[in-house]
Motif scaffolding. Structure first.
Motif, PDB file in Angstrom:
ATOM      1  N   GLY A 120      77.534   6.072 -27.712  1.00  0.00           N
ATOM      2  CA  GLY A 120      76.535   7.118 -27.901  1.00  0.00           C
ATOM      3  C   GLY A 120      77.170   8.511 -27.954  1.00  0.00           C
ATOM      4  O   GLY A 120      78.220   8.753 -27.363  1.00  0.00           O
ATOM      5  N   ARG A 121      76.521   9.410 -28.666  1.00  0.00           N
ATOM      6  CA  ARG A 121      77.039  10.764 -28.792  1.00  0.00           C
ATOM      7  C   ARG A 121      76.878  11.516 -27.471  1.00  0.00           C
ATOM      8  O   ARG A 121      75.843  11.429 -26.810  1.00  0.00           O
ATOM      9  N   SER A 122      77.895  12.283 -27.108  1.00  0.00           N
ATOM     10  CA  SER A 122      77.822  13.094 -25.886  1.00  0.00           C
ATOM     11  C   SER A 122      76.919  14.306 -26.118  1.00  0.00           C
ATOM     12  O   SER A 122      76.826  14.838 -27.233  1.00  0.00           O
ATOM     13  N   GLY A 123      76.251  14.732 -25.062  1.00  0.00           N
ATOM     14  CA  GLY A 123      75.363  15.877 -25.169  1.00  0.00           C
ATOM     15  C   GLY A 123      76.132  17.182 -25.288  1.00  0.00           C
ATOM     16  O   GLY A 123      77.238  17.327 -24.756  1.00  0.00           O
ATOM     17  N   ALA A 124      75.540  18.143 -25.973  1.00  0.00           N
ATOM     18  CA  ALA A 124      76.181  19.451 -26.137  1.00  0.00           C
ATOM     19  C   ALA A 124      76.080  20.255 -24.845  1.00  0.00           C
ATOM     20  O   ALA A 124      75.075  20.200 -24.135  1.00  0.00           O
ATOM     21  N   ASP A 125      77.137  20.991 -24.546  1.00  0.00           N
ATOM     22  CA  ASP A 125      77.123  21.866 -23.377  1.00  0.00           C
ATOM     23  C   ASP A 125      76.205  23.061 -23.619  1.00  0.00           C
ATOM     24  O   ASP A 125      76.007  23.499 -24.755  1.00  0.00           O
ATOM     25  N   GLU A 126      75.670  23.589 -22.543  1.00  0.00           N
ATOM     26  CA  GLU A 126      74.896  24.828 -22.589  1.00  0.00           C
ATOM     27  C   GLU A 126      75.784  25.952 -22.060  1.00  0.00           C
ATOM     28  O   GLU A 126      76.224  25.911 -20.910  1.00  0.00           O
ATOM     29  N   VAL A 127      76.059  26.935 -22.897  1.00  0.00           N
ATOM     30  CA  VAL A 127      76.930  28.052 -22.531  1.00  0.00           C
ATOM     31  C   VAL A 127      76.062  29.311 -22.409  1.00  0.00           C
ATOM     32  O   VAL A 127      75.422  29.721 -23.379  1.00  0.00           O
ATOM     33  N   VAL A 128      76.050  29.898 -21.227  1.00  0.00           N
ATOM     34  CA  VAL A 128      75.191  31.047 -20.941  1.00  0.00           C
ATOM     35  C   VAL A 128      76.072  32.278 -20.714  1.00  0.00           C
ATOM     36  O   VAL A 128      76.935  32.278 -19.839  1.00  0.00           O
ATOM     37  N   ALA A 129      75.846  33.316 -21.494  1.00  0.00           N
ATOM     38  CA  ALA A 129      76.627  34.549 -21.379  1.00  0.00           C
ATOM     39  C   ALA A 129      76.076  35.426 -20.257  1.00  0.00           C
ATOM     40  O   ALA A 129      74.863  35.607 -20.129  1.00  0.00           O
ATOM     41  N   VAL A 130      76.979  35.969 -19.440  1.00  0.00           N
ATOM     42  CA  VAL A 130      76.604  36.873 -18.344  1.00  0.00           C
ATOM     43  C   VAL A 130      77.524  38.083 -18.377  1.00  0.00           C
ATOM     44  O   VAL A 130      78.647  38.019 -18.884  1.00  0.00           O
ATOM     45  N   PRO A 131      77.085  39.220 -17.840  1.00  0.00           N
ATOM     46  CA  PRO A 131      77.946  40.411 -17.815  1.00  0.00           C
ATOM     47  C   PRO A 131      79.098  40.269 -16.832  1.00  0.00           C
ATOM     48  O   PRO A 131      79.010  39.490 -15.865  1.00  0.00           O
ATOM     49  N   LEU A 132      80.153  41.008 -17.068  1.00  0.00           N
ATOM     50  CA  LEU A 132      81.302  40.984 -16.166  1.00  0.00           C
ATOM     51  C   LEU A 132      80.903  41.584 -14.826  1.00  0.00           C
ATOM     52  O   LEU A 132      80.183  42.579 -14.751  1.00  0.00           O
ATOM     53  N   GLY A 133      81.399  40.956 -13.753  1.00  0.00           N
ATOM     54  CA  GLY A 133      81.043  41.392 -12.417  1.00  0.00           C
ATOM     55  C   GLY A 133      79.920  40.574 -11.803  1.00  0.00           C
ATOM     56  O   GLY A 133      79.473  40.874 -10.698  1.00  0.00           O
ATOM     57  N   THR A 134      79.485  39.516 -12.488  1.00  0.00           N
ATOM     58  CA  THR A 134      78.388  38.690 -11.977  1.00  0.00           C
ATOM     59  C   THR A 134      78.890  37.732 -10.905  1.00  0.00           C
ATOM     60  O   THR A 134      79.871  37.015 -11.106  1.00  0.00           O
ATOM     61  N   ARG A 135      78.221  37.727  -9.771  1.00  0.00           N
ATOM     62  CA  ARG A 135      78.496  36.778  -8.698  1.00  0.00           C
ATOM     63  C   ARG A 135      77.427  35.698  -8.739  1.00  0.00           C
ATOM     64  O   ARG A 135      76.235  35.997  -8.824  1.00  0.00           O
ATOM     65  N   ILE A 136      77.859  34.439  -8.671  1.00  0.00           N
ATOM     66  CA  ILE A 136      76.944  33.306  -8.780  1.00  0.00           C
ATOM     67  C   ILE A 136      76.852  32.599  -7.439  1.00  0.00           C
ATOM     68  O   ILE A 136      77.867  32.191  -6.883  1.00  0.00           O
ATOM     69  N   MET A 137      75.624  32.467  -6.939  1.00  0.00           N
ATOM     70  CA  MET A 137      75.399  31.818  -5.653  1.00  0.00           C
ATOM     71  C   MET A 137      74.348  30.731  -5.797  1.00  0.00           C
ATOM     72  O   MET A 137      73.449  30.820  -6.648  1.00  0.00           O
ATOM     73  N   ASP A 138      74.457  29.683  -4.965  1.00  0.00           N
ATOM     74  CA  ASP A 138      73.421  28.660  -4.888  1.00  0.00           C
ATOM     75  C   ASP A 138      72.212  29.264  -4.195  1.00  0.00           C
ATOM     76  O   ASP A 138      72.309  29.757  -3.071  1.00  0.00           O
ATOM     77  N   ALA A 139      71.071  29.244  -4.864  1.00  0.00           N
ATOM     78  CA  ALA A 139      69.873  29.896  -4.325  1.00  0.00           C
ATOM     79  C   ALA A 139      69.363  29.224  -3.062  1.00  0.00           C
ATOM     80  O   ALA A 139      68.707  29.861  -2.236  1.00  0.00           O
ATOM     81  N   ASP A 140      69.645  27.949  -2.872  1.00  0.00           N
ATOM     82  CA  ASP A 140      69.135  27.205  -1.712  1.00  0.00           C
ATOM     83  C   ASP A 140      70.034  27.347  -0.492  1.00  0.00           C
ATOM     84  O   ASP A 140      69.558  27.463   0.635  1.00  0.00           O
ATOM     85  N   THR A 141      71.344  27.320  -0.706  1.00  0.00           N
ATOM     86  CA  THR A 141      72.277  27.345   0.425  1.00  0.00           C
ATOM     87  C   THR A 141      72.936  28.710   0.631  1.00  0.00           C
ATOM     88  O   THR A 141      73.500  28.962   1.688  1.00  0.00           O
ATOM     89  N   GLY A 142      72.899  29.564  -0.385  1.00  0.00           N
ATOM     90  CA  GLY A 142      73.584  30.850  -0.289  1.00  0.00           C
ATOM     91  C   GLY A 142      75.076  30.771  -0.545  1.00  0.00           C
ATOM     92  O   GLY A 142      75.780  31.783  -0.464  1.00  0.00           O
ATOM     93  N   GLU A 143      75.581  29.587  -0.865  1.00  0.00           N
ATOM     94  CA  GLU A 143      77.010  29.403  -1.123  1.00  0.00           C
ATOM     95  C   GLU A 143      77.424  30.149  -2.394  1.00  0.00           C
ATOM     96  O   GLU A 143      76.740  30.078  -3.420  1.00  0.00           O
ATOM     97  N   VAL A 144      78.536  30.873  -2.308  1.00  0.00           N
ATOM     98  CA  VAL A 144      79.071  31.560  -3.481  1.00  0.00           C
ATOM     99  C   VAL A 144      79.842  30.553  -4.323  1.00  0.00           C
ATOM    100  O   VAL A 144      80.840  29.982  -3.883  1.00  0.00           O
ATOM    101  N   ILE A 145      79.362  30.318  -5.531  1.00  0.00           N
ATOM    102  CA  ILE A 145      79.987  29.337  -6.420  1.00  0.00           C
ATOM    103  C   ILE A 145      81.185  29.948  -7.139  1.00  0.00           C
ATOM    104  O   ILE A 145      82.197  29.291  -7.360  1.00  0.00           O
ATOM    105  N   GLY A 146      81.070  31.190  -7.508  1.00  0.00           N
ATOM    106  CA  GLY A 146      82.177  31.846  -8.198  1.00  0.00           C
ATOM    107  C   GLY A 146      81.748  33.209  -8.719  1.00  0.00           C
ATOM    108  O   GLY A 146      80.611  33.647  -8.531  1.00  0.00           O
ATOM    109  N   GLU A 147      82.685  33.887  -9.402  1.00  0.00           N
ATOM    110  CA  GLU A 147      82.435  35.201  -9.968  1.00  0.00           C
ATOM    111  C   GLU A 147      83.013  35.264 -11.374  1.00  0.00           C
ATOM    112  O   GLU A 147      84.041  34.639 -11.664  1.00  0.00           O
ATOM    113  N   ILE A 148      82.349  36.021 -12.218  1.00  0.00           N
ATOM    114  CA  ILE A 148      82.819  36.249 -13.579  1.00  0.00           C
ATOM    115  C   ILE A 148      83.349  37.677 -13.635  1.00  0.00           C
ATOM    116  O   ILE A 148      82.583  38.640 -13.513  1.00  0.00           O
ATOM    117  N   LEU A 149      84.666  37.820 -13.809  1.00  0.00           N
ATOM    118  CA  LEU A 149      85.295  39.140 -13.725  1.00  0.00           C
ATOM    119  C   LEU A 149      85.959  39.588 -15.017  1.00  0.00           C
ATOM    120  O   LEU A 149      86.233  40.774 -15.182  1.00  0.00           O
TER     121      LEU A 149
END
Length: 357
Positions: free
Chosen positions: A80-109
């Motif tokens: 079967g064909r693999s699904g296409a990835d979803e690529v979401v553009a964000v501004p530089l300096g964005t910090r990404i956190m899990d909304a439920d746990t507050g864990e910092v997943i990473g930053e886009i710098l």
């Protein structure tokens, strides 16, 4: 465009496609055996840094981002064909956190930085993979695993070298207009600046820095007075702070020393670490008083604050002293460690500086 520095979104990776149970059926080929193919992997969700973005406003309208699921396997050993990835553009300096746990997943710098925030499901196995000498007609297969789903909290922290501090109407927006091509609103009433502004100060080839202007602070800002301290987080990644003070306040306004102490107290109440960042004192609106009065007020202010660090006297309106200030900032920034670097430059200078007290 409206400035938005926080947003909540939901990301959903694609599910893996199920494996297929199939047997070869062709004329003159009896007992053709199993030929069920594997499914395809589910698409993943990635956040990617885009230097052309400077706000999270788009996420106020599109909160759900879903990747494509993998397709199931088919007979004749077709995967079967693999699904296409979803690529979401964000501004530089964005910090990404899990909304439920507050864990910092990473930053886009940096432009092009790519962060996986939801992994796609693994493909299922078809029955052709189960055949063996003792299992010639396998009917086993595995379904694809579900993709990850999570709610994310995005927080934009501006990337700037120099941050401006001060009471409303201290002249921060006028200064950023004098030093750069940025054109924030300037008016003779408090809270003219309602959101952060960035400007690039260029002093020649490969000699430039970014300066950030945030809304002014007033007494009680840490408790929510005025615009509060919600924008102070944008100064956390700066390397140096400029504290602007009106050296010629109108009648009934705070004295310069009291104005400096007020902002320093609110800064310390918001973040003790931020309050220890290197800061310079900038005496603004010198065009409103004569040189003798300026010298008298400067001496009195530095004595009241016991200030030992760098001091610059400027007029953001006329431009007096701004070129010297920009040159001094550039010289200091070339040797000042960057908060995002693992190690400071080898030639980092130990120039004296003075935290506000």
């Amino acid at each position: 465009m409206k400035f938005v520095d926080e947003a909540k979104i939901r990301v959903e990776a694609g599910n893996g496609g199920s494996g297929c149970v199939s047997f070869r059926r062709e004329k003159f080929i009896p007992k053709g055996g199993p030929d069920g193919g594997d499914g395809g992997d589910g698409g993943s969700v990635y956040l990617v840094g885009d230097v052309n973005l400077n706000t999270l406003v788009d996420f106020r309208h599109q909160r759900r981002h879903r990747a494509e699921s993998g397709r199931p396997g088919m007979g004749r050993n077709r995967t079967g064909r693999s699904g296409a990835d979803e690529v979401v553009a964000v501004p530089l300096g964005t910090r990404i956190m899990d909304a439920d746990t507050g864990e910092v997943i990473g930053e886009i710098l940096s432009d092009g930085d790519r962060l996986l925030v939801a992994a796609g499901g693994f493909h299922g196995i078809g029955n052709a993979r189960y055949k063996s000498s003792t299992n010639r007609t396998p009917r086993q297969f595995t379904p694809g695993t579900p993709g990850e789903q999570r709610d994310l909290h995005l927080e934009l922290l501006l990337l700037a070298d120099v941050g401006l501090l001060g009471l409303p109407n201290a002249g921060k927006s006028s200064l950023i207009r004098a030093l750069s091509s940025a054109r924030p609103k300037v008016a003779d009433y408090p809270f003219t600046t309602l959101h952060p502004n960035l400007g690039v100060v260029s002093l020649g080839p490969k000699r430039s820095f970014v300066i950030a202007d945030i809304p002014g602070l007033i007494e009680g800002a840490a408790g929510g007075a005025g615009l509060g301290t919600r924008f102070l987080k944008h100064l956390s990644r700066t390397r140096l702070l400029l504290h602007l003070v009106d050296i010629a306040p109108p009648d009934g306004s705070q004295a310069p020393a009291d104005a400096v102490r007020t902002v320093a107290a609110e800064l310390a109440a918001f973040d003790a670490e931020l309050s220890t960042k290197e800061r310079w004192l900038v005496l603004n609106k010198t065009d409103l008083i004569d040189e003798a009065t300026l010298a008298e007020r400067r001496t009195a202010l530095l004595h009241a604050l016991d200030w030992q660090g760098p001091v610059h006297a400027i007029s953001a309106t006329s431009g007096a002293g701004t070129a010297a200030l920009a040159a001094a900032l550039m010289d200091r920034l070339t040797v000042l460690p960057h908060p995002l670097r693992a190690e400071p430059p080898a030639d980092a200078a130990a120039a004296p500086w003075h935290p506000l007290g």
